[in-house]
Design a protein around this motif. Structure first.
Motif: not given
Length: 430
Positions: A309, A311, A342, A344, A346, A362, A364
């Motif tokens: 979780n 970034k 897991k 996040d 980008y 998943s 970005k």
């Protein structure tokens, strides 16, 4: 002499454009109609500085053209370069199905003397198979010669390398073939190595494997430099000034990638096993390369703890700057590891992108750096694009949730980054 280049991938397209620039009339042949239509329109479907301008120049002058008509192309050209792909089998050996198909086409269609030159990277002994495949496919006996003329192009600098090569290697058992190839390159000033086809094929594999070895050696050495408090960049400089070593390929980072080094090293290892030889050094080269990104990831865990979780910004998808090639890119391996934890993720790259059918659903993909970096707990720099060096890092720091930078290419100045207030970790350089 009119030249036919079969296969308009990266190597084939570059080869065709460069021979047109050298003054020869060139035809590019491919079964992919969409690719051929795009090239006919002067649009390069991959990123390579300087090539698209030359493509348009020689299309307009009618010095080159592209076609899907293999019968007309093979019959109207006496010099044929094979530039098709040689992908890897599951065991790492080279798959020669495209070479075989092309040579059988040549055998069936040829209407007179042909010089068939293999520029694709192929295992030692392939030239003998090429001769056998052509002979077996001939409907009517026509004379032909074969030769090996391996390419030594660096992605991002292909035009420079093709126009100003370090060397030209010609592997042939025919004086006629050798003389014809030397004529093709008569305006290029560099050493020319004339040898047997097998030796030419080995020179290509040995060259790439040695460069990969230099990279993995420095990457593994960087792991030791880190706990010892030694700057790997200064070590590389001190080593590289020795002319027996040289400065090139001594830059520590998160590993090599691309379409050549991983494939060629694996193929050479597999060829050795087939001949009951163990190439222990190269086996370790592969191991170090496949695990190098994990070393830098472990540094992120030490700093951030659990990555779930959080970034994470990734700057750079391409395996190197000035290309959009993401094949075997260390960045992709790093992304896969982050997803498994897991995080996040980008991602931003100024040129390269993930394919539309990518399994990375998943993550970005960002259109600009600001989007990738805003609110990030950590940033991994994975490709040494020059634009990343010009970032206003003081401004970017304010946008991050936590100012942590993990420089996988040792691009940034560690001292300056720390002065700004970042936690900075390079590869053997912090």
């Amino acid at each position: 002499m009119n030249i036919l280049v079969i296969g308009t991938g990266y190597v084939g397209t570059t080869t065709a454009i460069v021979f047109a620039e050298l003054g020869w009339h060139v035809t590019g042949l491919d079964t992919d109609a969409q690719k051929i239509d795009q090239l006919k329109q002067g649009k390069l479907y991959f990123y390579e500085p300087g090539l698209e301008e030359l493509l348009n120049k020689h299309l307009q002058s009618h010095q080159m053209g592209f076609t899907t008509d293999k019968v007309k192309a093979i019959q109207e050209n006496d010099v044929i370069f094979i530039c098709v792909g040689t992908p890897s089998h599951a065991d790492g050996s080279a798959d020669l199905k495209y070479i075989k198909q092309v040579t059988e086409d040549i055998g069936q269609i040829m209407n007179g003397y042909k010089l068939v030159i293999t520029k694709s990277t192929v295992p030692v002994g392939t030239q003998e198979q090429v001769v056998a495949w052509i002979q077996a496919a001939q409907l009517k006996s026509h004379p032909f010669d074969t030769a090996s003329n391996p390419e030594f192009l660096r992605e991002g600098k292909a035009l420079q390398d093709a126009m100003n090569p370090d060397r030209i290697v010609i592997g042939s058992n025919s004086d006629r073939a050798t003389n014809m190839i030397q004529t093709l390159y008569q305006s290029v000033k560099c050493p020319i190595i004339v040898t047997t086809p097998k030796t030419a094929e080995m020179i290509k594999y040995a060259s790439n494997a040695f460069l990969a070895t230099k990279i993995s050696y420095m990457n593994e050495l960087a792991r030791l430099c880190d706990p010892l408090g030694v700057n790997i960049k200064e070590v590389a400089e001190g080593m590289g000034l020795d002319p027996r070593i040289g400065l090139s390929f001594l830059q520590a980072g998160i590993g090599y990638g691309g379409s050549c080094f991983p494939k060629d090293v694996s193929a050479l290892i597999q060829a050795a096993k087939t001949n009951h030889i163990e190439l222990h050094v190269l086996e370790k080269v592969v191991y170090v390369n496949q695990t190098q990104h994990l070393w830098l990831l472990s540094k992120a865990r030490e700093r951030l703890g659990d990555l779930a979780n959080k970034k994470i910004a990734i700057l750079g998808l391409a395996f190197k700057p000035d290309t959009d090639d993401i094949r075997e890119s260390p960045s992709i391996r790093l992304i896969e590891s982050l997803i498994s934890e897991k995080a996040d993720v980008y991602v931003y790259d100024p040129v390269a992108s993930l394919p539309a059918n990518s399994h990375f659903k998943s993550i970005k993909c960002c259109k600009d750096m600001d989007e990738a970096i805003d609110g990030a707990d950590a940033l991994f720099l994975c490709t040494e694009w020059s634009v990343f060096e010009r970032i206003d890092w003081a401004e970017m720091k304010a946008a991050m949730n936590q100012p942590n930078i993990f420089d996988g290419r040792n691009v940034l100045d560690a001292g300056k980054m720390k002065d700004i207030g970042y936690f900075y970790q390079g590869v053997g350089y912090s």
